[in-house]
Design a protein around this motif. Structure first.
Motif, PDB file in Angstrom:
ATOM      1  N   CYS A   1      -1.329   7.736  16.344  1.00  0.00           N
ATOM      2  CA  CYS A   1      -1.830   6.778  15.355  1.00  0.00           C
ATOM      3  C   CYS A   1      -1.185   5.398  15.418  1.00  0.00           C
ATOM      4  O   CYS A   1      -1.230   4.646  14.440  1.00  0.00           O
ATOM      5  CB  CYS A   1      -1.671   7.349  13.950  1.00  0.00           C
ATOM      6  SG  CYS A   1      -2.973   8.518  13.500  1.00  0.00           S
ATOM      7  N   ILE A   2      -0.584   5.054  16.560  1.00  0.00           N
ATOM      8  CA  ILE A   2      -0.059   3.697  16.743  1.00  0.00           C
ATOM      9  C   ILE A   2      -0.913   3.041  17.814  1.00  0.00           C
ATOM     10  O   ILE A   2      -0.705   3.242  19.013  1.00  0.00           O
ATOM     11  CB  ILE A   2       1.421   3.701  17.159  1.00  0.00           C
ATOM     12  CG1 ILE A   2       2.249   4.528  16.173  1.00  0.00           C
ATOM     13  CG2 ILE A   2       1.961   2.275  17.230  1.00  0.00           C
ATOM     14  CD1 ILE A   2       3.710   4.669  16.556  1.00  0.00           C
TER      15      ILE A   2
ATOM     16  N   GLN B   1       6.168   6.611   8.939  1.00  0.00           N
ATOM     17  CA  GLN B   1       5.896   7.772   9.784  1.00  0.00           C
ATOM     18  C   GLN B   1       4.472   7.648  10.328  1.00  0.00           C
ATOM     19  O   GLN B   1       3.580   7.145   9.635  1.00  0.00           O
ATOM     20  CB  GLN B   1       6.006   9.078   8.985  1.00  0.00           C
ATOM     21  CG  GLN B   1       7.334   9.298   8.304  1.00  0.00           C
ATOM     22  CD  GLN B   1       7.319  10.553   7.447  1.00  0.00           C
ATOM     23  OE1 GLN B   1       7.623  11.640   7.927  1.00  0.00           O
ATOM     24  NE2 GLN B   1       6.946  10.401   6.199  1.00  0.00           N
ATOM     25  N   TYR B   2       4.281   8.100  11.546  1.00  0.00           N
ATOM     26  CA  TYR B   2       2.955   8.060  12.178  1.00  0.00           C
ATOM     27  C   TYR B   2       2.631   9.418  12.797  1.00  0.00           C
ATOM     28  O   TYR B   2       3.517  10.091  13.338  1.00  0.00           O
ATOM     29  CB  TYR B   2       2.932   7.045  13.319  1.00  0.00           C
ATOM     30  CG  TYR B   2       2.934   5.591  12.948  1.00  0.00           C
ATOM     31  CD1 TYR B   2       1.753   4.934  12.595  1.00  0.00           C
ATOM     32  CD2 TYR B   2       4.104   4.839  13.016  1.00  0.00           C
ATOM     33  CE1 TYR B   2       1.742   3.577  12.300  1.00  0.00           C
ATOM     34  CE2 TYR B   2       4.112   3.482  12.725  1.00  0.00           C
ATOM     35  CZ  TYR B   2       2.927   2.854  12.367  1.00  0.00           C
ATOM     36  OH  TYR B   2       2.916   1.505  12.079  1.00  0.00           O
TER      37      TYR B   2
ATOM     38  N   CYS C   1       0.696   9.204   6.857  1.00  0.00           N
ATOM     39  CA  CYS C   1       0.737   8.446   8.111  1.00  0.00           C
ATOM     40  C   CYS C   1       0.382   6.990   7.822  1.00  0.00           C
ATOM     41  O   CYS C   1      -0.627   6.699   7.187  1.00  0.00           O
ATOM     42  CB  CYS C   1      -0.250   9.044   9.109  1.00  0.00           C
ATOM     43  SG  CYS C   1      -0.468   8.069  10.624  1.00  0.00           S
ATOM     44  N   VAL C   2       1.209   6.073   8.301  1.00  0.00           N
ATOM     45  CA  VAL C   2       0.935   4.648   8.106  1.00  0.00           C
ATOM     46  C   VAL C   2      -0.360   4.252   8.813  1.00  0.00           C
ATOM     47  O   VAL C   2      -1.156   3.481   8.279  1.00  0.00           O
ATOM     48  CB  VAL C   2       2.107   3.802   8.638  1.00  0.00           C
ATOM     49  CG1 VAL C   2       1.742   2.322   8.666  1.00  0.00           C
ATOM     50  CG2 VAL C   2       3.346   4.016   7.789  1.00  0.00           C
ATOM     51  N   GLY C   3      -0.584   4.788   9.996  1.00  0.00           N
ATOM     52  CA  GLY C   3      -1.714   4.346  10.809  1.00  0.00           C
ATOM     53  C   GLY C   3      -3.075   4.734  10.282  1.00  0.00           C
ATOM     54  O   GLY C   3      -3.988   3.917  10.212  1.00  0.00           O
ATOM     55  N   CYS C   4      -3.232   6.006   9.897  1.00  0.00           N
ATOM     56  CA  CYS C   4      -4.550   6.502   9.480  1.00  0.00           C
ATOM     57  C   CYS C   4      -4.647   6.773   7.991  1.00  0.00           C
ATOM     58  O   CYS C   4      -5.738   7.073   7.483  1.00  0.00           O
ATOM     59  CB  CYS C   4      -4.920   7.752  10.259  1.00  0.00           C
ATOM     60  SG  CYS C   4      -3.948   9.216   9.791  1.00  0.00           S
TER      61      CYS C   4
ATOM     62  N   VAL D   1       0.847  -1.197   0.000  1.00  0.00           N
ATOM     63  CA  VAL D   1       0.000   0.000   0.000  1.00  0.00           C
ATOM     64  C   VAL D   1       0.879   1.242   0.000  1.00  0.00           C
ATOM     65  O   VAL D   1       2.084   1.154   0.212  1.00  0.00           O
ATOM     66  CB  VAL D   1      -0.943   0.040   1.221  1.00  0.00           C
ATOM     67  CG1 VAL D   1      -1.875  -1.140   1.207  1.00  0.00           C
ATOM     68  CG2 VAL D   1      -0.155   0.081   2.524  1.00  0.00           C
ATOM     69  N   ARG D   2       0.273   2.383  -0.199  1.00  0.00           N
ATOM     70  CA  ARG D   2       1.050   3.600  -0.367  1.00  0.00           C
ATOM     71  C   ARG D   2       1.310   4.318   0.951  1.00  0.00           C
ATOM     72  O   ARG D   2       1.091   5.511   1.086  1.00  0.00           O
ATOM     73  CB  ARG D   2       0.336   4.525  -1.354  1.00  0.00           C
ATOM     74  CG  ARG D   2       0.303   3.938  -2.760  1.00  0.00           C
ATOM     75  CD  ARG D   2      -0.579   4.747  -3.664  1.00  0.00           C
ATOM     76  NE  ARG D   2      -0.510   4.275  -5.043  1.00  0.00           N
ATOM     77  CZ  ARG D   2      -1.257   4.725  -6.025  1.00  0.00           C
ATOM     78  NH1 ARG D   2      -2.157   5.666  -5.789  1.00  0.00           N
ATOM     79  NH2 ARG D   2      -1.136   4.247  -7.252  1.00  0.00           N
ATOM     80  N   SER D   3       1.729   3.602   1.938  1.00  0.00           N
ATOM     81  CA  SER D   3       2.199   4.213   3.178  1.00  0.00           C
ATOM     82  C   SER D   3       3.143   3.229   3.826  1.00  0.00           C
ATOM     83  O   SER D   3       2.877   2.038   3.884  1.00  0.00           O
ATOM     84  CB  SER D   3       1.038   4.544   4.131  1.00  0.00           C
ATOM     85  OG  SER D   3       0.320   3.398   4.478  1.00  0.00           O
ATOM     86  N   GLY D   4       4.256   3.714   4.302  1.00  0.00           N
ATOM     87  CA  GLY D   4       5.306   2.809   4.687  1.00  0.00           C
ATOM     88  C   GLY D   4       5.877   2.253   3.388  1.00  0.00           C
ATOM     89  O   GLY D   4       5.198   2.119   2.378  1.00  0.00           O
ATOM     90  N   TYR D   5       7.145   1.952   3.352  1.00  0.00           N
ATOM     91  CA  TYR D   5       7.812   1.519   2.133  1.00  0.00           C
ATOM     92  C   TYR D   5       7.686   2.604   1.062  1.00  0.00           C
ATOM     93  O   TYR D   5       7.697   3.786   1.358  1.00  0.00           O
ATOM     94  CB  TYR D   5       7.284   0.161   1.646  1.00  0.00           C
ATOM     95  CG  TYR D   5       7.692  -0.963   2.553  1.00  0.00           C
ATOM     96  CD1 TYR D   5       6.862  -1.363   3.594  1.00  0.00           C
ATOM     97  CD2 TYR D   5       8.914  -1.609   2.395  1.00  0.00           C
ATOM     98  CE1 TYR D   5       7.233  -2.387   4.446  1.00  0.00           C
ATOM     99  CE2 TYR D   5       9.283  -2.628   3.247  1.00  0.00           C
ATOM    100  CZ  TYR D   5       8.448  -3.017   4.274  1.00  0.00           C
ATOM    101  OH  TYR D   5       8.829  -4.028   5.120  1.00  0.00           O
ATOM    102  N   GLU D   6       7.558   2.249  -0.169  1.00  0.00           N
ATOM    103  CA  GLU D   6       7.535   3.247  -1.239  1.00  0.00           C
ATOM    104  C   GLU D   6       6.142   3.320  -1.856  1.00  0.00           C
ATOM    105  O   GLU D   6       5.378   2.370  -1.740  1.00  0.00           O
ATOM    106  CB  GLU D   6       8.580   2.890  -2.306  1.00  0.00           C
ATOM    107  CG  GLU D   6       9.998   2.927  -1.764  1.00  0.00           C
ATOM    108  CD  GLU D   6      11.019   2.517  -2.806  1.00  0.00           C
ATOM    109  OE1 GLU D   6      12.173   2.962  -2.686  1.00  0.00           O
ATOM    110  OE2 GLU D   6      10.654   1.741  -3.711  1.00  0.00           O
ATOM    111  N   PRO D   7       5.749   4.357  -2.567  1.00  0.00           N
ATOM    112  CA  PRO D   7       6.513   5.573  -2.841  1.00  0.00           C
ATOM    113  C   PRO D   7       6.640   6.481  -1.624  1.00  0.00           C
ATOM    114  O   PRO D   7       5.916   6.308  -0.648  1.00  0.00           O
ATOM    115  CB  PRO D   7       5.676   6.253  -3.935  1.00  0.00           C
ATOM    116  CG  PRO D   7       4.286   5.798  -3.664  1.00  0.00           C
ATOM    117  CD  PRO D   7       4.404   4.390  -3.166  1.00  0.00           C
TER     118      PRO D   7
END
Length: 212
Positions: free
Chosen positions: A133-134, A128-129, A92-95, A81-87
């Motif tokens: 959001c964790i 990033q969070y 925010c990974v969480g939300c 998915v487009r959060s965490g890793y690329e691009p």
């Protein structure tokens, strides 16, 4: 109390598991807290065994394989998915919401550079969070939840060095995270360990930041 850790976190399910709650939480807490896996690489096999054992035992419950579908959970890092890793979007990974650079955020130490372990370079996680959001939900619960604690990584700890679930799990596995529910569940277990370990700090220490 039976089934509780010192800070009240325990696993729950509507069906009986093969382990007691106390044993399960103990395994999760031991997984990485016995020592940094960067310093004690010989422990990584035991860490992986503990996490796998926790994951396998919970398969006998009626919980979905993807725990992040349950109430209380925010999303975990993903390779698809487009959060965490690329691009490298500022998300925010969480939300999955956008990040304002002026807001307090948790940024993984290896978000850009990645790291090398056993001769294998693992890419930057881009994780990033937002500060709050964790979070986790079932199968975990906490007697501190009514105070807004126990199931959320402390929002005041954005000044502390932060290593995300993905980098810790990848360091133990010695490979990149795959698009499987097994790897996703390892990320969920690691998040609970992170939250539990963070709440070992006194509130005043969390707010003061880590001495650099």
């Amino acid at each position: 109390m039976p089934g509780l850790s010192p800070r009240g976190i325990r696993l729950t399910s509507s069906s009986s598991l093969g382990f007691s709650n106390a044993t399960m939480v103990g395994l999760i807490r031991i997984s990485f807290s016995s020592g940094s896996f960067w310093t004690f690489p010989s422990l990584t096999i035991l860490h992986l065994l503990f996490l796998s054992l926790c994951s396998i035992s919970l398969l006998s419950s009626d919980l979905p394989k993807d725990w992040t579908l349950l109430p209380g959970w925010t999303q975990v890092p993903s390779s698809v998915v487009r959060s965490g890793y690329e691009p490298r979007w500022s998300i925010c990974v969480g939300c999955r919401g956008s990040l304002d650079p002026s807001d307090p955020i948790h940024v993984c130490l290896f978000s850009r550079s990645g790291f090398t372990i056993n001769g294998l370079h693992l890419r930057g996680c881009q994780v990033q969070y937002h500060a709050a959001c964790i979070a986790v939900g079932p199968p975990f619960r906490s007697r501190l939840d009514r105070l807004g604690k126990g199931l959320v990584y402390p929002p005041t700890m954005t000044l502390f060095p932060f290593i995300c679930e993905s980098c810790t799990v990848r360091g133990v596995l010695g490979r990149e995270i795959g698009p499987t529910w097994q790897d996703r569940q390892l990320l969920c277990l690691e998040r609970m360990r992170m939250i539990d370990a963070a709440h070992a700090w006194a509130p005043s220490s969390m707010a003061g930041g880590y001495p650099r």
